[in-house]
Design an enzyme around this catalytic site. Sequence first.
Site, PDB file in Angstrom:
ATOM      1  N   LYS A   5       0.834  -1.205   0.000  1.00 43.94           N
ATOM      2  CA  LYS A   5       0.000   0.000   0.000  1.00 43.94           C
ATOM      3  C   LYS A   5       0.867   1.253   0.000  1.00 43.94           C
ATOM      4  O   LYS A   5       1.781   1.389   0.811  1.00 43.94           O
ATOM      5  CB  LYS A   5      -0.920   0.014   1.227  1.00 43.94           C
ATOM      6  CG  LYS A   5      -2.076  -0.955   1.148  1.00 43.94           C
ATOM      7  CD  LYS A   5      -2.938  -0.897   2.391  1.00 43.94           C
ATOM      8  CE  LYS A   5      -3.813   0.335   2.405  1.00 43.94           C
ATOM      9  NZ  LYS A   5      -4.748   0.319   3.568  1.00 43.94           N
ATOM     10  N   ASP A  16      -3.484  18.893  38.110  1.00 47.64           N
ATOM     11  CA  ASP A  16      -3.564  20.258  37.589  1.00 47.64           C
ATOM     12  C   ASP A  16      -3.882  20.298  36.096  1.00 47.64           C
ATOM     13  O   ASP A  16      -3.894  21.371  35.481  1.00 47.64           O
ATOM     14  CB  ASP A  16      -2.266  21.025  37.868  1.00 47.64           C
ATOM     15  CG  ASP A  16      -1.069  20.457  37.112  1.00 47.64           C
ATOM     16  OD1 ASP A  16      -1.201  19.350  36.530  1.00 47.64           O
ATOM     17  OD2 ASP A  16       0.003  21.101  37.127  1.00 47.64           O
ATOM     18  N   ARG A  26      -2.090  19.154  33.689  1.00 51.10           N
ATOM     19  CA  ARG A  26      -0.883  19.307  32.879  1.00 51.10           C
ATOM     20  C   ARG A  26       0.118  18.233  33.268  1.00 51.10           C
ATOM     21  O   ARG A  26       0.277  17.923  34.445  1.00 51.10           O
ATOM     22  CB  ARG A  26      -0.250  20.691  33.093  1.00 51.10           C
ATOM     23  CG  ARG A  26      -1.161  21.853  32.742  1.00 51.10           C
ATOM     24  CD  ARG A  26      -0.699  23.158  33.366  1.00 51.10           C
ATOM     25  NE  ARG A  26       0.566  23.620  32.823  1.00 51.10           N
ATOM     26  CZ  ARG A  26       1.722  23.667  33.503  1.00 51.10           C
ATOM     27  NH1 ARG A  26       1.767  23.240  34.765  1.00 51.10           N
ATOM     28  NH2 ARG A  26       2.812  24.130  32.939  1.00 51.10           N
ATOM     29  N   ASP A  45       6.372  14.014  35.475  1.00 52.57           N
ATOM     30  CA  ASP A  45       5.138  13.252  35.704  1.00 52.57           C
ATOM     31  C   ASP A  45       5.126  11.986  34.861  1.00 52.57           C
ATOM     32  O   ASP A  45       4.766  10.905  35.334  1.00 52.57           O
ATOM     33  CB  ASP A  45       3.905  14.103  35.351  1.00 52.57           C
ATOM     34  CG  ASP A  45       3.732  15.300  36.257  1.00 52.57           C
ATOM     35  OD1 ASP A  45       4.013  15.161  37.461  1.00 52.57           O
ATOM     36  OD2 ASP A  45       3.325  16.352  35.758  1.00 52.57           O
TER      37      ASP A  45
END
EC number: 2.2.1.2
Length: 390
Positions: free
Chosen positions: A135, A369, A371, A376
């Site tokens: 493809k 928060d 965000r 994190d």
Amino acid sequence: MATLLEQLSTMTVVVADTGDLDAIRKFTPRDATTNPSLILAAAQIPAYQSLIDEALHSSRQLLGNSAAVEEVVHEALDEICVIFGKEILKIVPGRVSTEVDARLSFNTEATIAKAHKLIGLYNDAGITNDRVLIKIASTWEGIKAAEVLEKDGIHCNLTLLFGFSQAVACAEAGVTLISPFVGRILDWYKASTGRDSYAGPEDPGVISVTKIFNYFKTYDYKTEIMGASFRNLDEIIELAGCDLLTISPKLLDQLGSTEAPLKRKLDAVNPVAAESQIHVDKESFESMMRADRMAFEKLDEGIRGFSKAIETLEAQLAHRLAVLEGGAAFCHVVQEIFMLNDLDGDGCITREEWLGSDAVFDALDHDHDGRLLQEDVRSGLGAALALTTA
């Protein structure tokens, strides 16, 4: 009375548009198609994790322990596409379509090289060229690549096809098959006009494929037409008789559970008279594409969408490789995932930017928060990594 699916199968080759092996087993189509988005979706199914791991192990073994994560992941991506293809070919009697990296859509030579690599992986597994369609996006560069590949005995499926100029260029290049995107054409017209719906025969996607079909049959082009990207049953019903239709499991299920008469709408033996024959070169192709705002915009959107799916899959593969290798590649994985999701480059990821699920975002958002900072992501994935390697 026979179901719509049973009747459709007598006049059109039914193809499963999915990477889900269980769905393919259920509907027993002749062929199957995949694309980056479908492979990405299939990769989320736990039952297929062993296939993903097989590709990562194989790629690491091939490249060696010193190879960078991105090298291993890039190699594994090709392996994964072919591994899924091989599994599909154990189920379907016909062909599988495997897609060239959409990020190569405007590079003829790179597309040719990637196609040769993919078909080589299939050949190494004992699968012959006649069971595989490569493809390629229907850019001018992609069509020219397909023209070369067809002469090399590698059969091509030209995808992301929205305009008549693309179809004619593909036919003149002698490609095996084209995949006009019925539903995405409808999407554009609905968004552009504000109209909520179109009756089957008035559907712009149906009209487009019907025009291409009659043109190809009138002028005896050998390129097969496979309608794709359907939004509803009416679109499929209106294209009964098309060479092939690639259909999602959801719509296959509806076809298989609906009993109603089905009339052939397209007839290769007696096509409706087409407009005058034209010839397309690079200049006229680009001119016709610019004049067709729908085709121009949807091709660009499709390439960007498939490219994003590949990037998302690569980030997930990098994470999985870190799990398999005990965290050695962990820092790189965090950086890759963060860069992929931080769309505006401001150093944080909002919920709107996050490409994953809300549940994962919430788990990583420790201070709630809305965000995500890189720390994190690092701490959240680090905890998950510790659990999976414990």
